[in-house]
Motif scaffolding. Structure first.
Motif, short mmCIF file in Angstrom:
data_model
loop_
_atom_site.label_atom_id
_atom_site.label_comp_id
_atom_site.label_asym_id
_atom_site.label_seq_id
_atom_site.Cartn_x
_atom_site.Cartn_y
_atom_site.Cartn_z
N ASN A 105 0.93 -1.02 0.30
CA ASN A 105 0.15 -0.48 -0.37
C ASN A 105 0.86 1.32 0.15
O ASN A 105 1.50 0.83 1.05
N VAL A 106 0.27 2.05 -1.04
CA VAL A 106 0.80 3.37 -0.33
C VAL A 106 0.48 4.58 0.09
O VAL A 106 -1.18 4.79 -0.19
N HIS A 107 1.29 4.59 1.36
CA HIS A 107 0.15 5.55 2.53
C HIS A 107 0.72 6.93 2.44
O HIS A 107 1.98 6.69 2.92
N GLY A 108 -0.22 8.31 2.05
CA GLY A 108 0.24 9.41 2.50
C GLY A 108 0.60 9.62 4.24
O GLY A 108 -0.30 10.76 4.74
N SER A 109 1.55 8.78 4.93
CA SER A 109 1.67 9.86 5.94
C SER A 109 3.43 9.10 6.56
O SER A 109 3.51 7.71 5.84
N LEU A 110 3.21 9.89 7.78
CA LEU A 110 4.78 9.13 8.03
C LEU A 110 4.29 7.49 9.42
O LEU A 110 4.22 8.25 10.79
N LEU A 111 4.11 6.35 8.76
CA LEU A 111 3.76 5.72 9.93
C LEU A 111 4.64 5.49 11.56
O LEU A 111 5.89 5.47 10.96
N ARG A 113 1.63 7.14 12.70
CA ARG A 113 1.45 8.41 12.45
C ARG A 113 0.29 8.36 11.18
O ARG A 113 -0.04 8.43 10.50
N TRP A 114 -1.16 8.74 12.11
CA TRP A 114 -2.09 8.70 10.40
C TRP A 114 -1.80 7.44 10.42
O TRP A 114 -1.94 7.87 9.03
N ARG A 115 -2.41 6.50 11.08
CA ARG A 115 -2.83 5.72 10.05
C ARG A 115 -4.71 6.06 9.73
O ARG A 115 -5.08 6.65 10.78
N GLY A 141 -4.86 -5.32 10.31
CA GLY A 141 -5.23 -4.30 10.47
C GLY A 141 -5.57 -3.04 9.99
O GLY A 141 -4.56 -3.29 8.83
N LEU A 142 -6.34 -1.67 11.02
CA LEU A 142 -6.01 -0.72 10.50
C LEU A 142 -4.83 0.12 9.73
O LEU A 142 -4.26 0.38 11.25
N ASP A 143 -3.67 0.06 8.74
CA ASP A 143 -2.76 0.49 8.70
C ASP A 143 -1.66 0.43 9.21
O ASP A 143 -1.35 1.32 9.47
N THR A 144 -1.89 -1.25 9.71
CA THR A 144 -0.86 -1.60 11.06
C THR A 144 0.53 -2.20 10.27
O THR A 144 1.17 -2.49 11.07
N GLY A 145 0.40 -3.08 8.89
CA GLY A 145 1.13 -3.44 8.58
C GLY A 145 2.47 -2.80 8.79
O GLY A 145 3.32 -1.81 8.87
N PRO A 146 2.98 -3.57 7.97
CA PRO A 146 5.21 -3.59 8.36
C PRO A 146 5.84 -2.52 7.55
O PRO A 146 4.73 -2.79 5.85
N VAL A 147 6.45 -1.75 6.84
CA VAL A 147 7.35 -0.64 6.03
C VAL A 147 8.46 -1.17 5.43
O VAL A 147 8.88 -1.86 5.88
N TYR A 148 7.99 -0.73 4.16
CA TYR A 148 8.90 -1.67 3.06
C TYR A 148 9.93 -0.07 2.87
O TYR A 148 11.10 -0.01 3.03
N ALA A 149 9.59 1.20 2.85
CA ALA A 149 10.14 2.23 2.67
C ALA A 149 8.87 3.63 3.05
O ALA A 149 8.69 3.36 2.94
N VAL A 150 10.53 4.56 3.55
CA VAL A 150 9.63 6.07 3.67
C VAL A 150 10.38 6.81 3.11
O VAL A 150 11.78 6.54 2.97
N THR A 196 -1.12 7.44 16.02
CA THR A 196 -2.35 8.37 15.44
C THR A 196 -3.67 7.98 14.80
O THR A 196 -2.81 6.99 13.79
N TYR A 197 -4.16 8.19 15.16
CA TYR A 197 -5.95 7.82 13.91
C TYR A 197 -6.06 8.88 12.78
O TYR A 197 -6.47 10.33 13.69
N ALA A 198 -6.29 9.02 11.28
CA ALA A 198 -6.44 10.41 10.68
C ALA A 198 -7.63 9.74 10.36
O ALA A 198 -8.43 9.45 9.30
N ALA A 199 -8.89 10.27 11.56
CA ALA A 199 -10.31 9.60 11.22
C ALA A 199 -11.19 10.36 9.68
O ALA A 199 -10.20 11.65 9.18
N LYS A 200 -11.71 10.42 9.13
CA LYS A 200 -12.79 10.74 7.88
C LYS A 200 -13.13 12.67 8.63
O LYS A 200 -13.44 12.49 9.16
N ILE A 201 -12.47 12.99 7.11
CA ILE A 201 -13.20 14.43 7.38
C ILE A 201 -14.60 14.28 7.89
O ILE A 201 -14.91 14.27 6.37
N ALA A 202 -14.99 15.12 8.38
CA ALA A 202 -16.90 15.19 8.45
C ALA A 202 -17.17 16.62 8.09
O ALA A 202 -16.23 17.83 8.07
N LYS A 203 -18.37 16.97 6.97
CA LYS A 203 -18.47 18.17 6.55
C LYS A 203 -18.62 18.84 7.20
O LYS A 203 -18.50 20.39 6.68
#
Length: 302
Positions: A105-111, A113-115, A141-150, A196-203
């Motif tokens: 997965n391509v995840h846009g944070s520094l895990l 932080r901000w899963r 798990g929610l964005d809990t996997g091991p990191v290959y590169a950052v 930390t968890y990045a909840a979906k943005i509410a309107k």
């Protein structure tokens, strides 16, 4: 390498393009089904679907991957790896386990932080100085996997839109590097500290709260540009602020318009809007807005 690509929005397109350019065998592209959009609510294909079809790649748009038949069709593709970028659907265990090297997965944070769903917006709102992209091995798990590169990058005063474009390019390049190193590359488990968890943005989060310090209000403006757009309401009309500068002036009640620049008092300091947008119109400067929509000093926007 035989790859299944899974992604939906514009953020995912650079990664798909990088896989095509590298000459990988794209077995299929999965993206979310076309959604109603625009005033006519016609169904609109996603950016990834458009790109994949233009490249002559088979596109699949299941509404869910929980169906055993869909899981069997996925496994039958015989992929070495699945590459995932903002796909938007939960991947059940049979999907995660089907490719020989799993799902990356391509995840846009520094895990760690901000899963979660809105890492770019949450990083801006929190005042983080840095963010980045992680290539993560996916698990249940929610964005809990091991990191290959950052790879990291400063946030500075970038909007969510600008930062999303930058991180999409970084993620595409980083994923290409990781795929070149598979299977020799060994991932690193995420630390237990700093989650930390990045909840979906509410309107309703996009409604500007001028009782907050100007620095926080300015972050709202950047975090919600372009979507959903930070706004205030006046005379029954919603007006978005697309860019703004925080200043030290704090001489009035929060929400009060201070001058003919449309400076607005906040709980601490004030903000000076740069670009604004009325409903149904294009972006314009604050000065252009005021020429056709009077908001005199002293007006309360609270």
């Amino acid at each position: 390498m035989r790859i299944i690509f899974m992604g939906t929005p514009e953020f995912a397109v650079p990664t798909l393009d990088a896989l095509i350019a590298a000459g990988h065998d794209l077995a299929a592209v999965y993206c979310q089904p076309p959604r109603p959009a625009g005033r006519g609510k016609a169904r609109r294909k996603s950016p990834v679907q458009h790109s994949a079809e233009a490249a002559g790649i088979e596109v699949r748009t299941p509404a869910s991957l929980r169906d055993p038949g869909a899981q069997q069709e996925f496994a039958a593709l015989g992929a070495d790896v699945a590459v995932v970028a903002a796909y938007g659907l939960i991947l059940p265990e049979p999907i995660l386990a089907a490719p020989r090297h799993g799902c990356l997965n391509v995840h846009g944070s520094l895990l760690p932080r901000w899963r979660g769903a809105a890492p770019i917006q949450r990083a801006i709102l929190a005042g983080d100085e840095w963010t980045g992209v992680c290539i993560m091995g996916m698990e249940r798990g929610l964005d809990t996997g091991p990191v290959y590169a950052v790879r990291d990058t400063p946030i500075d005063r970038k909007s969510a839109g600008a930062l999303t474009t930058e991180l999409a390019a970084i993620g595409a390049a980083l994923m290409a590097e990781v795929l070149d190193a598979l299977p020799r590359l060994q991932p690193t488990p995420q630390p237990e500290q700093g989650v930390t968890y990045a909840a979906k943005i509410a309107k309703d989060e996009a409604r500007l709260d001028f009782s907050q310090p100007a620095t926080l209000v300015e972050r709202q403006v950047r975090a919600f540009n372009p979507q959903p757009g930070a706004f205030f309401e006046l005379g029954g009309e919603r007006i978005k602020i697309l860019s703004a500068e925080a200043i030290d002036d704090s001489s009035a009640t929060p929400g009060t318009v201070l001058d003919d620049r449309l400076a607005i008092a906040c709980g601490e300091g004030a903000i000076v809007p740069g670009l604004v947008q009325r409903a149904g119109r294009g972006a314009m400067s604050a000065a252009e807005l005021l020429r056709g929509f009077a908001i005199p000093p002293g007006t309360s926007l609270a």
